[in-house]
Write an enzyme that holds these catalytic residues in place. Structure first.
Site, mmCIF file in Angstrom:
data_model
loop_
_atom_site.group_PDB
_atom_site.id
_atom_site.type_symbol
_atom_site.label_atom_id
_atom_site.label_comp_id
_atom_site.label_asym_id
_atom_site.label_seq_id
_atom_site.Cartn_x
_atom_site.Cartn_y
_atom_site.Cartn_z
ATOM 1 N N GLY A 96 -0.619 -0.851 -16.857
ATOM 2 C CA GLY A 96 -1.119 0.419 -17.073
ATOM 3 C C GLY A 96 -1.828 0.470 -18.439
ATOM 4 C CB SER A 97 -3.594 2.797 -20.664
ATOM 5 O OG SER A 97 -2.518 3.698 -20.514
ATOM 6 C CD GLU A 116 4.297 -0.271 -10.255
ATOM 7 O OE1 GLU A 116 4.521 0.249 -9.075
ATOM 8 O OE2 GLU A 116 3.536 0.042 -11.096
ATOM 9 N N GLY A 133 20.598 -5.979 -0.009
ATOM 10 C CA GLY A 133 20.019 -5.336 1.026
ATOM 11 C C GLY A 133 18.943 -4.187 1.084
ATOM 12 C CG HIS A 171 27.176 -3.768 4.995
ATOM 13 N ND1 HIS A 171 25.945 -4.563 5.287
ATOM 14 C CD2 HIS A 171 26.685 -2.404 5.143
ATOM 15 C CE1 HIS A 171 24.821 -3.560 5.366
ATOM 16 N NE2 HIS A 171 25.372 -2.390 5.336
ATOM 17 C CG HIS A 200 2.315 2.282 -16.157
ATOM 18 N ND1 HIS A 200 1.870 1.773 -17.347
ATOM 19 C CD2 HIS A 200 1.761 3.218 -15.694
ATOM 20 C CE1 HIS A 200 1.339 3.228 -17.806
ATOM 21 N NE2 HIS A 200 1.131 3.838 -16.592
ATOM 22 C CD GLU A 224 2.058 -1.032 -19.116
ATOM 23 O OE1 GLU A 224 1.377 -0.435 -18.470
ATOM 24 O OE2 GLU A 224 3.201 -0.360 -19.712
HETATM 25 C C1 LIG Z 1 14.528 0.077 0.494
HETATM 26 C C2 LIG Z 1 15.694 0.353 1.820
HETATM 27 N N1 LIG Z 1 15.118 1.446 2.738
HETATM 28 C C3 LIG Z 1 15.942 1.633 3.897
HETATM 29 C C4 LIG Z 1 17.094 0.718 4.283
HETATM 30 C C5 LIG Z 1 17.838 0.989 5.448
HETATM 31 N N2 LIG Z 1 17.656 0.007 6.402
HETATM 32 C C6 LIG Z 1 16.743 0.080 7.391
HETATM 33 C C7 LIG Z 1 15.605 1.045 7.310
HETATM 34 C C8 LIG Z 1 16.937 -0.952 8.070
HETATM 35 C C9 LIG Z 1 15.740 -1.386 9.340
HETATM 36 C C10 LIG Z 1 15.023 -2.600 9.096
HETATM 37 O O1 LIG Z 1 14.350 -2.696 10.142
HETATM 38 P P1 LIG Z 1 13.699 -4.194 10.500
HETATM 39 O O2 LIG Z 1 12.502 -3.903 11.533
HETATM 40 O O3 LIG Z 1 13.166 -4.786 9.376
HETATM 41 O O4 LIG Z 1 14.536 -5.123 11.123
HETATM 42 P P2 LIG Z 1 15.618 -5.051 12.505
HETATM 43 O O5 LIG Z 1 14.915 -4.287 13.694
HETATM 44 O O6 LIG Z 1 16.040 -6.438 12.734
HETATM 45 O O7 LIG Z 1 16.791 -4.015 12.150
HETATM 46 S S1 LIG Z 1 18.145 -1.910 7.773
HETATM 47 C C11 LIG Z 1 18.585 -0.942 6.395
HETATM 48 O O8 LIG Z 1 19.651 -1.028 5.667
HETATM 49 C C12 LIG Z 1 17.099 -0.359 3.315
HETATM 50 N N3 LIG Z 1 18.457 -1.123 3.478
HETATM 51 N N4 LIG Z 1 16.511 -0.606 2.116
#
Ligand SMILES: Cc1ncc(Cn2c(C)c(CCOP(=O)(O)OP(=O)(O)O)sc2=O)c(N)n1
Ligand SMILES: [Ca+2]
Length: 523
Positions: free
Chosen positions: A25-26, A47, A398, A280, A70, A28
């Protein structure tokens, strides 16, 4: 007299931080002016992609990496990717421009209000120098803190500081070095060797840190020397042990009760390079099986302090591995690698196991895979045969949006290794603009998009949580070949196995995307 910018560039050059992942951004631009020829700026269009690429690059190189974002809105966009970098313990040095000091309090446009709090508690050290003369020292602190803690740091710098001239006293910072030795003391090593040597049925649990710190082969040597069964700690972001090795027992499930179930019967559980544990799904139960003793060895004091059970030794796991190898007699047995089972098949589309078997059979054995497909983990470990370090990278917290960017970052960091991203059709959208960087920097990487038209893992979780009819888990109609071509990446759509295998057997010196229609499976 040298300017703040000249001193900063020289310090970064001396420390080897000459690749900058950024989106400017400006605020930076004054830092980015007059970059020495030895610097390379890698532009990401969002980002989150910038930090995801930097995370992949840091993990691939094992070195701290400079990120330039930024202020405020830009840094905020990076938060998701930052959660992954925190848990992969990537030493990212995130810098951001700030308004000039007189304009911060009145909250002028582009003021990063309370800048040092913005990235916390994710970032470790976070600072904003109180005057231009303190910028070089603050930058050095941000670099050293990232290296020592192996945790991202954040430095906010008012944009008019960079042109300020400093006296030669500021130059002493350039020469600074900071090193850390974490060798365990003799008494600890003796006690641990005694525990392992006298255990009736010990088991080794390895964490991603073992691969991240170059200990993959030494961990294999230890397991083979003592003939120890090996589990990978839950929710791994890296693979610390060959998954077809005769001593490999699998990836521990990410639930309290199932972990205790898998480890039942082992009187000593030695955990190297992992938090205890990255659970988890909440499946309550005993933290440890009856009669088991857990000893964790990690160089992360936070991971040692927050574990809910067991004993912890804060030390370099590498030093502990070498000490056990030297002190304990061999119990080596001949252990063959385990053959791959036949791949499951499906009716309407390819089974993920068929896709993974095709990758295994066609890609070079030392391929680095960046995986972000959340309903196919069981299929992945059933079909892949990974025997090298740096073979597997997964978003460490995740946070989706890691796969495509990190595959670009790993490929840039390890030009000596083939790189393939294996990414779900849901995950791909969170970091999709990484395709533009891959195309514009001609990064040699294969992106395989598993298109099952759903957020498959959430469908599974919905069943697990007794909420099968929740909205928002279907994502039909995405065409990644047209999306990829829009960003400059050649792409192919595949529905048949023979077609997939023949496409995978071809090679490319730049990026390519292969969209594969797959059957929804359970994780
Ligand atoms: C930034 C973000 N947003 C939402 C999720 C929630 N989430 C989501 C939205 C998933 C589905 C991913 O779907 P995919 O098509 O990449 O894979 P699969 O179809 O094999 O599950 S798994 C999961 O924890 C997350 N982990 N991180
Ligand atoms: Ca999907």
């Amino acid at each position: 007299m040298p300017t703040v910018r000249q001193l900063a560039h020289e310090f970064l050059e001396r420390r080897g931080l000459t690749t900058i992942f950024g989106n400017p951004g400006s605020n930076e631009l004054p830092f980015l002016a007059d970059l020495p020829d030895s610097f390379r700026y890698v532009l990401g269009l969002h980002e989150g992609v910038v930090v995801g690429m930097a995370d992949g690059y840091a993990q691939a190189t094992g070195r701290p990496v400079l990120v330039n974002l930024h202020a405020a809105a830009g840094s905020g966009n990076a938060m998701g990717a930052l959660t992954n970098a925190v848990y992969s313990r990537s030493p990212l040095v995130i810098t951001a421009g700030q308004q000039v000091r007189p304009a911060i309090g009145l909250e002028a446009m582009l003021a990063n209000v309370e800048a040092t709090q913005l990235m916390r508690p994710l970032a470790g050290w976070s600072g904003e120098p109180s005057c231009a003369a303190d910028v070089p020292r603050s930058l050095a602190q941000a670099v050293f803190e990232a290296e020592l803690q192996r945790r991202p740091t954040y430095l906010s710098v008012p944009y008019d500081d960079w042109a300020v001239e400093l006296d030669t006293n500021a130059a002493v910072t350039l020469a600074r070095t900071v090193r850390r030795g974490l060798s365990p003391d003799e008494a600890h090593l003796r006690e641990l060797a005694e525990q392992v040597g006298t255990a009736r049925n010990p088991v080794l649990v390895l964490g991603g840190d073992i691969d991240a710190t170059g200990l993959f082969d030494r961990a294999v040597a230890l397991a083979e020397h003592l003939d120890l069964p090996v589990w990978v700690a839950p929710s791994p972001h890296r693979l610390p042990f060959p998954n077809r090795h005769g001593l490999f027992r699998g990836v521990l499930p990410a639930g309290i009760a199932p972990v205790s179930g898998r480890l039942a019967g082992h009187d000593l559980i030695l955990v190297l390079g992992a938090p205890v544990f990255r659970y988890h799904q909440h499946v309550p139960g005993p933290y440890l099986p009856e009669g088991s003793r857990l000893v964790q060895v990690t160089d992360d004091p936070g991971a040692a302090a927050r574990a809910p059970m067991g004993e912890a030794l804060v030390a370099d796991p590498g030093a502990v591995i070498e000490a056990l190898l030297a002190r304990l007699p061999s119990r080596r047995q001949a252990r063959d690698f385990v053959p791959n089972p036949p791949a499951e098949t499906a009716e309407a589309a390819l089974h993920p196991e068929q896709v993974f078997a095709a990758l295994r059979d066609t890609q070079p054995a030392d391929t680095s895979y960046v995986v972000e497909s959340t309903s196919t983990n069981s299929a992945w470990w059933r079909q892949m045969d990974l025997r090298h370090d740096s073979s597997y990278f997964f978003p460490a917290s995740g946070g989706l949006g890691f796969g495509l960017p990190a595959a670009v970052g790993v490929a840039m960091g390890r030009p000596d290794r083939p790189v393939a991203g294996v990414i779900g059709d849901g995950s791909a959208n969170y970091g999709i603009t990484a395709l533009w960087t891959a195309a514009n920097y001609a990064v040699p990487v294969t992106f395989v998009i598993l298109r099952n038209g759903t957020y498959g893992a959430l469908r599974w979780f919905a069943g697990l949580l007794g909420t099968p009819d929740v909205p928002g888990t279907d994502i039909p109609g995405l065409d990644f070949t047209r999306i990829a071509e829009g960003y400059g990446v050649p792409a192919t759509a595949v529905t048949e196995l023979d077609e997939l295998r023949s496409v995978l057997k071809t090679t490319t010196d730049g990026p390519r995307l292969i969209q594969v229609d797959t059957q929804l499976t359970t994780p």
